[in-house]
Enzyme design. Sequence first.
Site, PDB file in Angstrom:
ATOM      1  N   HIS A  19       0.835  -1.203   0.000  1.00 43.63           N
ATOM      2  CA  HIS A  19       0.000   0.000   0.000  1.00 43.63           C
ATOM      3  C   HIS A  19       0.866   1.248   0.000  1.00 43.63           C
ATOM      4  O   HIS A  19       2.095   1.165  -0.068  1.00 43.63           O
ATOM      5  CB  HIS A  19      -1.005  -0.029   1.157  1.00 43.63           C
ATOM      6  CG  HIS A  19      -0.381  -0.060   2.532  1.00 43.63           C
ATOM      7  ND1 HIS A  19       0.399   0.951   3.018  1.00 43.63           N
ATOM      8  CD2 HIS A  19      -0.436  -0.992   3.529  1.00 43.63           C
ATOM      9  CE1 HIS A  19       0.793   0.666   4.243  1.00 43.63           C
ATOM     10  NE2 HIS A  19       0.314  -0.517   4.577  1.00 43.63           N
ATOM     11  N   HIS A  22       4.157   1.429   2.074  1.00 44.25           N
ATOM     12  CA  HIS A  22       5.318   0.722   1.506  1.00 44.25           C
ATOM     13  C   HIS A  22       5.848   1.466   0.283  1.00 44.25           C
ATOM     14  O   HIS A  22       7.052   1.563   0.066  1.00 44.25           O
ATOM     15  CB  HIS A  22       4.931  -0.700   1.091  1.00 44.25           C
ATOM     16  CG  HIS A  22       4.225  -1.474   2.167  1.00 44.25           C
ATOM     17  ND1 HIS A  22       2.989  -2.028   1.994  1.00 44.25           N
ATOM     18  CD2 HIS A  22       4.571  -1.732   3.447  1.00 44.25           C
ATOM     19  CE1 HIS A  22       2.606  -2.619   3.114  1.00 44.25           C
ATOM     20  NE2 HIS A  22       3.549  -2.444   4.017  1.00 44.25           N
ATOM     21  N   CYS A 127       2.902  -9.760  20.714  1.00 46.58           N
ATOM     22  CA  CYS A 127       1.972  -9.365  19.643  1.00 46.58           C
ATOM     23  C   CYS A 127       2.436 -10.038  18.365  1.00 46.58           C
ATOM     24  O   CYS A 127       3.550  -9.776  17.885  1.00 46.58           O
ATOM     25  CB  CYS A 127       1.936  -7.854  19.434  1.00 46.58           C
ATOM     26  SG  CYS A 127       0.958  -7.420  17.957  1.00 46.58           S
ATOM     27  N   CYS A 130       3.137  -7.651  15.357  1.00 50.15           N
ATOM     28  CA  CYS A 130       4.441  -6.977  15.391  1.00 50.15           C
ATOM     29  C   CYS A 130       5.578  -7.995  15.404  1.00 50.15           C
ATOM     30  O   CYS A 130       6.720  -7.630  15.184  1.00 50.15           O
ATOM     31  CB  CYS A 130       4.608  -6.133  16.647  1.00 50.15           C
ATOM     32  SG  CYS A 130       3.412  -4.842  16.869  1.00 50.15           S
ATOM     33  N   CYS A 144      -1.696  -4.501  22.445  1.00 47.39           N
ATOM     34  CA  CYS A 144      -0.572  -4.020  21.642  1.00 47.39           C
ATOM     35  C   CYS A 144      -0.720  -2.512  21.421  1.00 47.39           C
ATOM     36  O   CYS A 144      -1.771  -2.047  20.968  1.00 47.39           O
ATOM     37  CB  CYS A 144      -0.543  -4.733  20.301  1.00 47.39           C
ATOM     38  SG  CYS A 144       0.599  -3.936  19.161  1.00 47.39           S
ATOM     39  N   HIS A 147      -1.301  -2.243  17.434  1.00 53.21           N
ATOM     40  CA  HIS A 147      -2.473  -2.884  16.825  1.00 53.21           C
ATOM     41  C   HIS A 147      -3.722  -2.868  17.710  1.00 53.21           C
ATOM     42  O   HIS A 147      -4.803  -3.241  17.257  1.00 53.21           O
ATOM     43  CB  HIS A 147      -2.143  -4.322  16.416  1.00 53.21           C
ATOM     44  CG  HIS A 147      -1.094  -4.396  15.356  1.00 53.21           C
ATOM     45  ND1 HIS A 147       0.250  -4.525  15.629  1.00 53.21           N
ATOM     46  CD2 HIS A 147      -1.193  -4.288  14.014  1.00 53.21           C
ATOM     47  CE1 HIS A 147       0.935  -4.522  14.507  1.00 53.21           C
ATOM     48  NE2 HIS A 147       0.089  -4.378  13.507  1.00 53.21           N
ATOM     49  N   LYS A 295      -5.066   6.415  10.772  1.00 51.06           N
ATOM     50  CA  LYS A 295      -3.949   5.505  10.604  1.00 51.06           C
ATOM     51  C   LYS A 295      -4.294   4.488   9.515  1.00 51.06           C
ATOM     52  O   LYS A 295      -5.420   4.008   9.438  1.00 51.06           O
ATOM     53  CB  LYS A 295      -3.730   4.780  11.939  1.00 51.06           C
ATOM     54  CG  LYS A 295      -2.408   4.106  12.026  1.00 51.06           C
ATOM     55  CD  LYS A 295      -2.264   3.372  13.352  1.00 51.06           C
ATOM     56  CE  LYS A 295      -0.993   2.554  13.357  1.00 51.06           C
ATOM     57  NZ  LYS A 295      -0.863   1.548  12.329  1.00 51.06           N
ATOM     58  N   LYS A 298      -5.349  -2.457   7.929  1.00 52.91           N
ATOM     59  CA  LYS A 298      -6.272  -3.388   7.300  1.00 52.91           C
ATOM     60  C   LYS A 298      -7.639  -3.280   7.938  1.00 52.91           C
ATOM     61  O   LYS A 298      -8.666  -3.317   7.271  1.00 52.91           O
ATOM     62  CB  LYS A 298      -5.758  -4.807   7.503  1.00 52.91           C
ATOM     63  CG  LYS A 298      -5.102  -5.371   6.283  1.00 52.91           C
ATOM     64  CD  LYS A 298      -5.321  -6.863   6.311  1.00 52.91           C
ATOM     65  CE  LYS A 298      -4.092  -7.629   5.954  1.00 52.91           C
ATOM     66  NZ  LYS A 298      -4.198  -9.034   6.261  1.00 52.91           N
TER      67      LYS A 298
HETATM   68  N1  MSP Z   1       9.264  -6.787   7.784  1.00 52.49           N
HETATM   69  C1  MSP Z   1       9.467  -5.652   8.609  1.00 52.49           C
HETATM   70  C2  MSP Z   1      10.726  -4.905   8.204  1.00 52.49           C
HETATM   71  C3  MSP Z   1      11.984  -5.709   8.260  1.00 52.49           C
HETATM   72  S1  MSP Z   1      13.354  -4.789   7.703  1.00 52.49           S
HETATM   73  C4  MSP Z   1      14.686  -5.715   8.086  1.00 52.49           C
HETATM   74  C5  MSP Z   1       8.268  -4.723   8.494  1.00 52.49           C
HETATM   75  N2  MSP Z   1       7.511  -4.862   7.394  1.00 52.49           N
HETATM   76  S2  MSP Z   1       6.198  -4.003   7.053  1.00 52.49           S
HETATM   77  O1  MSP Z   1       5.622  -4.634   5.890  1.00 52.49           O
HETATM   78  O2  MSP Z   1       5.380  -3.864   8.198  1.00 52.49           O
HETATM   79  O3  MSP Z   1       6.728  -2.626   6.556  1.00 52.49           O
HETATM   80  C6  MSP Z   1       7.035  -1.619   7.460  1.00 52.49           C
HETATM   81  C7  MSP Z   1       7.523  -0.425   6.679  1.00 52.49           C
HETATM   82  O4  MSP Z   1       6.541  -0.045   5.691  1.00 52.49           O
HETATM   83  C8  MSP Z   1       7.681   0.821   7.522  1.00 52.49           C
HETATM   84  O5  MSP Z   1       8.902   0.873   8.196  1.00 52.49           O
HETATM   85  C9  MSP Z   1       7.580   1.882   6.460  1.00 52.49           C
HETATM   86  O6  MSP Z   1       8.772   1.910   5.725  1.00 52.49           O
HETATM   87  C10 MSP Z   1       6.468   1.353   5.576  1.00 52.49           C
HETATM   88  N3  MSP Z   1       5.150   1.767   6.037  1.00 52.49           N
HETATM   89  C11 MSP Z   1       4.095   0.966   6.335  1.00 52.49           C
HETATM   90  N4  MSP Z   1       3.028   1.732   6.639  1.00 52.49           N
HETATM   91  C12 MSP Z   1       3.353   3.031   6.552  1.00 52.49           C
HETATM   92  C13 MSP Z   1       2.647   4.260   6.655  1.00 52.49           C
HETATM   93  N5  MSP Z   1       1.396   4.304   6.995  1.00 52.49           N
HETATM   94  N6  MSP Z   1       3.337   5.393   6.391  1.00 52.49           N
HETATM   95  C14 MSP Z   1       4.640   5.384   6.003  1.00 52.49           C
HETATM   96  N7  MSP Z   1       5.325   4.268   5.881  1.00 52.49           N
HETATM   97  C15 MSP Z   1       4.739   3.075   6.236  1.00 52.49           C
HETATM   98  O7  MSP Z   1       8.100  -3.909   9.364  1.00 52.49           O
END
Ligand code: MSP
Length: 480
Positions: A19, A22, A127, A130, A144, A147, A295, A298
Amino acid sequence: MTEKYYITTPIYYPNDVPHLGHAYTTIAADVIARWNSLLKKEVFFLTGTDEHGKKLARVAEKAGLSPKQFVDELIPKFKEAWEKLNIKYNRFIRTTDADHEKVVKEILQKVYDNGDIYKSDYEGLYCTDCEAYYTEKDAPDFACPIHKRPLENLKEESYFFKLSKYQNYLLELYKSNPDFISPIHRKKEIINRVKEGLNDFSISRTSFTWGIPLPFDKKHICYVWFDALLNYISGVDYLTDKTKFRKFWPANAHIIGKDIIWFHTVYWPAMLKSAGIEPPKKVFAHGFWTVRSEKIGKTAGNAIKIEQLISYGGADTARYFLLRQTPFGDDGDFDEKAIVDRHNNELANKLGNLISRVSTLAEKYGLEKAKPISSAALIKKVTKNFNDLELDKALNEIFTFIDELNEFIQNKKPWATLDKKVLYQLANGIKDFTILLSPFIPETCGKIAQTFNFELSLESLNSPLEISEIKKSEILFKKI
Ligand code: MSP
């Protein structure tokens, strides 16, 4: 010798399609990677997916698939998303890649042999979303903090990593590398927490099997974060190509969201130290996006999918908007009106109209060499902005320059004077800012470069535009 630049994104959990959140990190890293390529550095840009752990095993089970089948179906969605957004990575790493699994085992064994891993019992509030334990201090209501779902009480035999041993090392690292934790305002919090003392952390689980077994005790599965962080060294062939690894490591920048800064600035350098590997040069944590002030989640059902993100004006509009809307490092809010406004007012009106007017006049009347409008100050500012990873500021500077060119054309009225020299000055100015803008909106800048016959390169930035026959540009941004 060419300088190298190694940049990474977090590896994302492929438990659902990617999304806006990412996309944000990945676009930012892509822009920084492209900037460094423009500077002629040898760039390596790594992104990928974090595929092990209980959370993934659970979603796969719900979907009636094996974890591997489940992730295999999702990975193409990530790759497609990055293609649609014009992301040019060098490797897409998956933690299920064989070379990565080998690296994890090798490092586990190394750290174990160094005496930094020991067996004990773990009991705590966990959690699964997380993949992290919380203390009662962090979660006084047993929910959490991220979450908001109830935490599980888990007790298991587990191996621990002696993080506590690295407190002084970490404090020293932050002190001697003032940029290691960026932006600066995130640094104090980490330092204060590390000063309070560090708990050893559990690096193995026995309650599920989807992951990498510890080489010294196969009943135990490596904790997903210990596994995931190591992607940054497997991504540049830590075991399989020592020359490449030595060339690219340490990473110049790990770009992450602020949610995972603790793992990257505390666990990760301590793990590396224990394994005898240098720490990365910088961890940059950006802020979080909300959607109409909520925020992204899902449960909230408000995650902006990539298709939606590019539905307004394509990839360049999305890339431009995300990096322009909010200072890189701060939180941002996504709403349709804001992206449409920026598309119309900035991309279509300011940039698009300038290109259209100048190319139309240049087609009709031609160009004649003249003293270029200086862009030296702009180049200097944008370079500094990129060094400080102030991406929004770089865009701001470039658009101020575009405003100046728009004023220049308004004042000089070349449509009335037919002054070919003024047209040359404009075209040359367009060349300069387009090169600087190209990491942000590469597709559009490619078109502009074609219209005015210049290359998107450092050489071209440093030399005046050659006169050539110019054809009127297509419309770059249709108004919404
Ligand atoms: N798998 C772990 C990361 C391991 S790195 C060795 C993880 N994955 S995640 O799919 O949850 O992705 C987290 C990352 O996605 C955040 O650190 C950020 O870069 C990005 N984001 C996810 N949601 C976000 C927002 N709402 N806003 C900005 N970035 C966000 O954590």
